[in-house]
Design a protein around this motif. Structure first.
Motif, PDB file in Angstrom:
ATOM      1  N   ARG A 182      -7.579   3.569   4.667  1.00  0.00           N
ATOM      2  CA  ARG A 182      -8.346   2.303   4.579  1.00  0.00           C
ATOM      3  C   ARG A 182      -7.421   1.358   4.286  1.00  0.00           C
ATOM      4  O   ARG A 182      -7.331   0.274   5.234  1.00  0.00           O
ATOM      5  CB  ARG A 182      -9.441   2.341   3.611  1.00  0.00           C
ATOM      6  CG  ARG A 182     -10.730   3.286   3.857  1.00  0.00           C
ATOM      7  CD  ARG A 182     -11.660   2.753   4.892  1.00  0.00           C
ATOM      8  NE  ARG A 182     -12.228   1.523   4.258  1.00  0.00           N
ATOM      9  CZ  ARG A 182     -13.166   1.460   3.551  1.00  0.00           C
ATOM     10  NH1 ARG A 182     -13.929   2.594   3.070  1.00  0.00           N
ATOM     11  NH2 ARG A 182     -13.779   0.360   2.782  1.00  0.00           N
ATOM     12  N   VAL A 183      -6.440   1.413   3.181  1.00  0.00           N
ATOM     13  CA  VAL A 183      -5.653   0.244   2.827  1.00  0.00           C
ATOM     14  C   VAL A 183      -4.283   0.599   2.719  1.00  0.00           C
ATOM     15  O   VAL A 183      -3.324  -0.348   2.564  1.00  0.00           O
ATOM     16  CB  VAL A 183      -6.138  -0.445   1.590  1.00  0.00           C
ATOM     17  CG1 VAL A 183      -7.500  -0.896   1.562  1.00  0.00           C
ATOM     18  CG2 VAL A 183      -6.016   0.752   0.354  1.00  0.00           C
ATOM     19  N   GLY A 184      -3.782   1.925   2.810  1.00  0.00           N
ATOM     20  CA  GLY A 184      -2.543   2.352   2.792  1.00  0.00           C
ATOM     21  C   GLY A 184      -1.994   2.301   1.178  1.00  0.00           C
ATOM     22  O   GLY A 184      -2.691   2.151   0.365  1.00  0.00           O
ATOM     23  N   ARG A 185      -0.826   2.763   1.016  1.00  0.00           N
ATOM     24  CA  ARG A 185      -0.359   2.953  -0.636  1.00  0.00           C
ATOM     25  C   ARG A 185       0.106   1.568  -1.025  1.00  0.00           C
ATOM     26  O   ARG A 185       0.887   0.780  -0.137  1.00  0.00           O
ATOM     27  CB  ARG A 185       0.959   3.911  -0.352  1.00  0.00           C
ATOM     28  CG  ARG A 185       0.552   5.210  -0.195  1.00  0.00           C
ATOM     29  CD  ARG A 185       1.669   6.241  -0.752  1.00  0.00           C
ATOM     30  NE  ARG A 185       1.210   7.777  -0.808  1.00  0.00           N
ATOM     31  CZ  ARG A 185       1.565   8.652  -1.325  1.00  0.00           C
ATOM     32  NH1 ARG A 185       2.408   8.360  -2.340  1.00  0.00           N
ATOM     33  NH2 ARG A 185       1.261   9.982  -1.273  1.00  0.00           N
ATOM     34  N   TYR A 186      -0.045   1.271  -2.173  1.00  0.00           N
ATOM     35  CA  TYR A 186       0.442   0.125  -2.665  1.00  0.00           C
ATOM     36  C   TYR A 186       2.133   0.015  -2.730  1.00  0.00           C
ATOM     37  O   TYR A 186       2.538  -1.198  -2.509  1.00  0.00           O
ATOM     38  CB  TYR A 186       0.073   0.148  -4.319  1.00  0.00           C
ATOM     39  CG  TYR A 186       0.959  -1.018  -5.229  1.00  0.00           C
ATOM     40  CD1 TYR A 186       0.523  -2.141  -5.324  1.00  0.00           C
ATOM     41  CD2 TYR A 186       2.074  -0.744  -5.856  1.00  0.00           C
ATOM     42  CE1 TYR A 186       0.976  -3.140  -5.948  1.00  0.00           C
ATOM     43  CE2 TYR A 186       2.780  -1.586  -6.486  1.00  0.00           C
ATOM     44  CZ  TYR A 186       2.208  -3.048  -6.525  1.00  0.00           C
ATOM     45  OH  TYR A 186       2.811  -3.784  -7.051  1.00  0.00           O
ATOM     46  N   SER A 187       2.800   1.137  -2.722  1.00  0.00           N
ATOM     47  CA  SER A 187       4.190   0.995  -2.583  1.00  0.00           C
ATOM     48  C   SER A 187       4.739   0.450  -1.321  1.00  0.00           C
ATOM     49  O   SER A 187       5.830  -0.242  -1.026  1.00  0.00           O
ATOM     50  CB  SER A 187       4.733   2.397  -2.875  1.00  0.00           C
ATOM     51  OG  SER A 187       4.323   3.425  -2.040  1.00  0.00           O
ATOM     52  N   THR A 188       3.844   1.029  -0.329  1.00  0.00           N
ATOM     53  CA  THR A 188       4.486   0.700   1.314  1.00  0.00           C
ATOM     54  C   THR A 188       4.041  -0.834   1.453  1.00  0.00           C
ATOM     55  O   THR A 188       4.856  -1.493   2.104  1.00  0.00           O
ATOM     56  CB  THR A 188       3.299   1.387   2.235  1.00  0.00           C
ATOM     57  OG1 THR A 188       3.479   2.823   1.846  1.00  0.00           O
ATOM     58  CG2 THR A 188       3.662   0.855   3.486  1.00  0.00           C
ATOM     59  N   LEU A 189       2.761  -1.220   0.890  1.00  0.00           N
ATOM     60  CA  LEU A 189       2.528  -2.990   1.140  1.00  0.00           C
ATOM     61  C   LEU A 189       3.497  -3.608   0.334  1.00  0.00           C
ATOM     62  O   LEU A 189       3.966  -4.715   0.544  1.00  0.00           O
ATOM     63  CB  LEU A 189       0.957  -3.112   0.722  1.00  0.00           C
ATOM     64  CG  LEU A 189      -0.154  -2.980   1.287  1.00  0.00           C
ATOM     65  CD1 LEU A 189      -1.280  -3.412   0.942  1.00  0.00           C
ATOM     66  CD2 LEU A 189       0.216  -3.209   2.851  1.00  0.00           C
ATOM     67  N   ASN A 190       3.728  -3.094  -1.011  1.00  0.00           N
ATOM     68  CA  ASN A 190       4.806  -4.069  -1.879  1.00  0.00           C
ATOM     69  C   ASN A 190       6.022  -4.086  -1.262  1.00  0.00           C
ATOM     70  O   ASN A 190       6.915  -5.135  -1.637  1.00  0.00           O
ATOM     71  CB  ASN A 190       4.876  -3.211  -3.097  1.00  0.00           C
ATOM     72  CG  ASN A 190       5.335  -4.008  -4.298  1.00  0.00           C
ATOM     73  OD1 ASN A 190       4.990  -5.390  -4.377  1.00  0.00           O
ATOM     74  ND2 ASN A 190       6.374  -3.728  -5.302  1.00  0.00           N
ATOM     75  N   SER A 191       6.499  -2.983  -0.461  1.00  0.00           N
ATOM     76  CA  SER A 191       7.719  -3.163   0.281  1.00  0.00           C
ATOM     77  C   SER A 191       7.860  -4.250   1.400  1.00  0.00           C
ATOM     78  O   SER A 191       9.146  -4.446   1.787  1.00  0.00           O
ATOM     79  CB  SER A 191       8.260  -1.798   0.934  1.00  0.00           C
ATOM     80  OG  SER A 191       7.514  -1.447   1.732  1.00  0.00           O
ATOM     81  N   LEU A 192       6.739  -4.597   1.937  1.00  0.00           N
ATOM     82  CA  LEU A 192       6.514  -5.414   3.015  1.00  0.00           C
ATOM     83  C   LEU A 192       6.265  -6.991   2.426  1.00  0.00           C
ATOM     84  O   LEU A 192       6.348  -7.907   3.278  1.00  0.00           O
ATOM     85  CB  LEU A 192       5.232  -5.220   3.729  1.00  0.00           C
ATOM     86  CG  LEU A 192       5.539  -4.084   4.425  1.00  0.00           C
ATOM     87  CD1 LEU A 192       3.945  -3.581   5.291  1.00  0.00           C
ATOM     88  CD2 LEU A 192       6.643  -3.619   5.559  1.00  0.00           C
ATOM     89  N   VAL A 193       6.293  -7.391   1.117  1.00  0.00           N
ATOM     90  CA  VAL A 193       6.226  -8.629   0.601  1.00  0.00           C
ATOM     91  C   VAL A 193       7.374  -9.317   1.118  1.00  0.00           C
ATOM     92  O   VAL A 193       8.561  -8.989   1.066  1.00  0.00           O
ATOM     93  CB  VAL A 193       6.319  -8.542  -0.917  1.00  0.00           C
ATOM     94  CG1 VAL A 193       6.341 -10.234  -1.562  1.00  0.00           C
ATOM     95  CG2 VAL A 193       4.911  -7.805  -1.535  1.00  0.00           C
TER      96      VAL A 193
END
Length: 377
Positions: free
Chosen positions: A141-152
């Protein structure tokens, strides 16, 4: 029945009444960014749940995923309600919300680092399986936190890139309760009478949280691990409570029992799901530890509310020891055990556990032991 994810380890508990000699200084912030939940955050180090609050395990994986998505998509989220004690920041409302975010940040839904340390490695297979399913649903649904954090900092138009940039700018609004610990506790009850209401068992445990049976039931349910509701007692008394609780847990809930049952290797107490198991444990401790005779010779039970608060651990040790004595008569490998097989005595023909057959046998054993009946024993 929905499977509830155990997030109880994400935020530690503390007693409202515990004070240090010196009060810390804190500006009452109006918003709570996700950075406050990072491991080295000063705010995380101060953050606590009231020690009497129910376990943080009332959300399903779908609810967690929906909440995280709402946070990342800038949707409206209810305010947190906090109270500042002399040495901690207590969450009066919003414990599930913050626990869900921290679980997502650490990829721990009751089965990994923070949780295994909290439970001293004693994580049930059922809890592990629920966590694995939750991880799969949340990642889809939302992906991993580490993945999103790497896209900041990326400026693309994909959903993940938009969510990544909101991740570091979004915060949850905060309301503060002002006043004494009594004001904070009263506010907690009023807040929690709305939304997801307290179950009758949960409310009984909260209101009688310092009674021996409440402490005993909570200690058994996690085999003496997790939050130590008995931490105010002397070290030797804490150790004894944990030993008794661990032994009682093993007798009642090992081996782990699946529902529906597929084997005759069954536990005495059925499935160790927190709410159902706590209900059985309160009744079991009441029956095994509290029988006494009235003037007319009739047996009366001393209920959870009849006990005085346990100030030194002696009351809790007594109720646990008496429960253990009764259960060792029913099961176990000691010479005095009747060796009653759970599949024969405590499960019905459909393989469903019967608390009434178990509690009835505990009552019979407790009465005969109290009467020192040589014929029966």
């Amino acid at each position: 029945m929905k499977q509830r994810v155990n997030l109880d380890a994400m935020i530690p508990r503390e007693d409202f009444g515990v004070h240090d000699d010196q009060e810390f200084t804190l500006d009452l912030f109006n918003s709570f960014p996700i950075s406050y939940l990072e491991e080295k955050s000063p705010q995380l180090k101060l953050l606590r749940k009231p020690d009497f609050q129910r376990e943080t395990n009332h959300w399903s994986a779908d609810q967690i995923a929906t909440f995280i998505a709402s946070f990342l998509d800038n949707e409206i989220i209810p305010s947190l309600i906090l109270w500042k004690s002399p040495n901690y920041i207590f969450i009066l409302d919003g414990g599930h919300r913050l626990s869900a975010l921290r679980a997502w940040m650490n990829d721990d839904y009751g089965d990994l680092g923070i949780s295994t340390q909290f439970y001293n490695g004693e994580v049930s297979n059922d809890q592990k399986n629920i966590a694995k399913k939750a991880r799969k649903i949340i990642e889809a649904r939302v992906g991993r936190y580490s993945t999103l954090n790497s896209l900041v900092g990326h400026t693309g138009n994909s959903q993940n890139e938009r969510r990544a940039n909101l991740l570091v700018t979004r915060s949850i609004q905060v309301q503060w309760v002002q006043g004494s610990p009594l004001v904070a506790e009263s506010s907690f009850y009023k807040i929690n009478s709305q939304g997801t209401p307290l179950d009758e068992i949960e409310e009984s445990l909260i209101r009688n949280r310092r009674k021996p049976i409440a402490i005993g039931a909570r200690s058994i349910i996690r085999a003496g691990t997790g939050h130590k509701y008995w931490s105010a007692f002397k070290i030797e008394d804490q150790t004894r409570i944990q030993e008794l609780s661990s032994e009682l847990y093993d007798l009642l809930f090992e081996p782990e029992t699946d529902s529906p049952t597929r084997t005759l290797d069954l536990s005495l107490g059925g499935v160790a799901s927190p709410l159902n198991a706590l209900s059985i444990l309160i009744e079991l401790l009441t029956i095994s530890a509290s029988q006494y005779k009235t003037e007319k010779g009739k047996t009366k039970l001393k209920t959870i509310t009849d006990y005085a608060d346990d100030e030194d651990g002696s009351g809790t040790k007594t109720v646990l020891a008496l429960a253990l004595k009764s259960l060792k008569r029913i099961t176990g490998k000691e010479p005095g055990s009747l060796g009653l097989h759970p599949a024969v005595y405590f499960y019905n023909e459909r393989g469903k556990h019967s608390r009434f057959m178990l509690l009835g046998m505990v009552s019979l054993i407790a009465q005969k032991s109290a009467d020192n009946d040589p014929v029966f024993l």
